[in-house]
Motif scaffolding. Structure first.
Motif, mmCIF file in Angstrom:
data_model
loop_
_atom_site.group_PDB
_atom_site.id
_atom_site.type_symbol
_atom_site.label_atom_id
_atom_site.label_comp_id
_atom_site.label_asym_id
_atom_site.label_seq_id
_atom_site.Cartn_x
_atom_site.Cartn_y
_atom_site.Cartn_z
ATOM 1 N N SER A 114 -21.264 5.110 -0.177
ATOM 2 C CA SER A 114 -21.366 3.826 -0.866
ATOM 3 C C SER A 114 -21.713 4.025 -2.346
ATOM 4 O O SER A 114 -21.162 3.336 -3.219
ATOM 5 N N GLU B 61 -24.619 6.127 3.115
ATOM 6 C CA GLU B 61 -25.280 5.673 1.881
ATOM 7 C C GLU B 61 -24.707 6.400 0.663
ATOM 8 O O GLU B 61 -24.449 5.780 -0.377
ATOM 9 N N GLN B 62 -24.490 7.705 0.772
ATOM 10 C CA GLN B 62 -23.919 8.477 -0.336
ATOM 11 C C GLN B 62 -22.473 8.066 -0.613
ATOM 12 O O GLN B 62 -22.058 8.000 -1.773
#
Length: 391
Positions: free
Chosen positions: A17, A14-15
């Protein structure tokens, strides 16, 4: 004193992205603001500032965009494009600074009256770094760093930051093999000279392409030629990129492999520079080097070999490590170091192909590079003495 430490980041998916999206949005803003500058330049560069009595072809002049005016539009940008709220405001404000720097370097001459090339728009994947210009010290603790709008990211701390240094800025960079964070550290205290510093323990070094270094003590370190040795692998990796279809996953993979090959060359070269600098500073207290115009030399027919040697990076590393160790690196005038006899100072003109210095006056005969290194040492000793007398 200012120094930089770089660590590898281990973000979650997620980070990762978020970082990728941030870089892509910053790229779009960079291109937009650069286009604004180009539009202003095209409409205002005409030398005619009057129109005829019959008809007027001159468009209305616009105010020149600058860093402050473009930063002022960022508030409205977040209203028109709400997704930009996901970027820290100060990170976004760094974009107009980059645009202004690139544009002004193109318009203004440098110290030698030469201009830089026209700045280019960034294609997808070409905008690779963003910076937090202000950073709180407590946001980097242990192996975790807190990046605004991204979160707490794991860091591989392979070495501790030095005591007494304060983190001023933090930059996040995407490379072919992952993400990295660069801490710009500042120490306000004046570097102290080593207690047992010996000004007479000086060496002159002559940088070259056959031997990377020849010292005034006639010690030699051969040029490793990392790029030349990796050319076959780089050529093969580049061919794989050329054979793939644009936009395909295979092309992305091939580009990543090519980037890894280039990074390996750069990393091995940098490692060699650090080890060479450490070897010199362990043995000598003062190192004299030539103040070379490396940019000018990199435009000659031996440009590839000069860039492969990386003289500029080596001198920067040597200077920084000397300051940290309380030692000195002194730059001297390079004019005539190869032509002047180190024994009697007689000028002996010789072509670059002649590798032996033979003096017709004092009859000394030695290697051309060794002769130059001795001259560099003598000039460095003279310059060091002049500095001590003036202080």
């Amino acid at each position: 004193m200012r120094t930089s430490y770089q660590y590898r980041l281990k973000p979650t998916k997620e980070q990762s992205s978020i970082i990728d999206n941030t870089l892509d949005m910053l790229r779009g803003q960079y291109n937009y603001q650069l286009a604004q500058r180009f539009d202003w330049y095209e409409q205002n560069r005409c030398s005619i500032d009057r129109c005829s009595l019959v008809i007027c072809h001159i468009p209305e002049l616009k105010n020149k965009p600058n860093r402050l005016s473009q930063q002022a539009t960022l508030t409205q940008l977040k209203v028109d494009r709400p997704w930009y709220k996901g970027i820290h405001s100060q990170v976004l404000q760094e974009v107009p600074k980059k645009v202004e720097l690139a544009f002004d370097k193109w318009l203004k001459d440098d110290s030698q009256g030469k201009k830089s090339g026209r700045p280019r728009f960034k294609a997808k994947g070409q905008y690779k770094t963003f910076t937090y210009p202000q950073f709180k010290q407590h946001h980097f603790v242990g192996n975790k760093i807190t990046l605004s709008k991204i979160g707490i990211v794991k860091v591989i701390v392979h070495r501790q930051t030095p005591d007494g240094f304060e983190i001023k800025t933090v930059s996040v960079t995407k490379k072919s093999d992952g993400y990295y964070v660069t801490l710009s550290l500042d120490d306000q205290t004046v570097p102290t000279i080593k207690p047992d510093f010996e000004a007479n323990n000086i060496v002159g070094i002559d940088l070259g392409l056959i031997d990377f270094i020849v010292t005034s003590d006639n010690e030699r370190i051969g040029a490793p030629k990392f790029l030349r040795k990796a050319e076959r692998k780089l050529k093969s990796a580049q061919r794989k990129v050329s054979r793939t279809k644009k936009g395909s996953n295979r092309r992305k993979k091939a580009i990543n492999q090519l980037g890894n090959q280039h990074k390996k060359v750069a990393d091995t070269r940098k490692d060699f520079h650090f080890k060479t600098a450490k070897t010199l500073l362990n043995k000598y207290d003062v190192v004299a080097v030539e103040k070379l115009n490396i940019k000018g030399l990199a435009k000659t027919r031996v440009a590839k070999s000069i860039n492969d040697a990386g003289w500029g990076q080596f001198i920067n590393i040597l200077t920084n490590k000397a300051e940290n160790a309380g030692l000195k690196v002194i730059a001297v005038n390079p004019n005539g170091t190869s032509q002047e006899c180190s024994s009697c100072a007689h000028k002996v003109k010789k072509p670059l192909s002649q590798r032996i210095h033979n003096c017709p006056v004092c009859h000394v005969s030695l290697c051309r590079d060794w002769n130059a290194a001795i001259n560099i040492k003598n000039r460095g000793a003279h310059g060091l003495k002049a500095q001590s007398m003036s202080s």
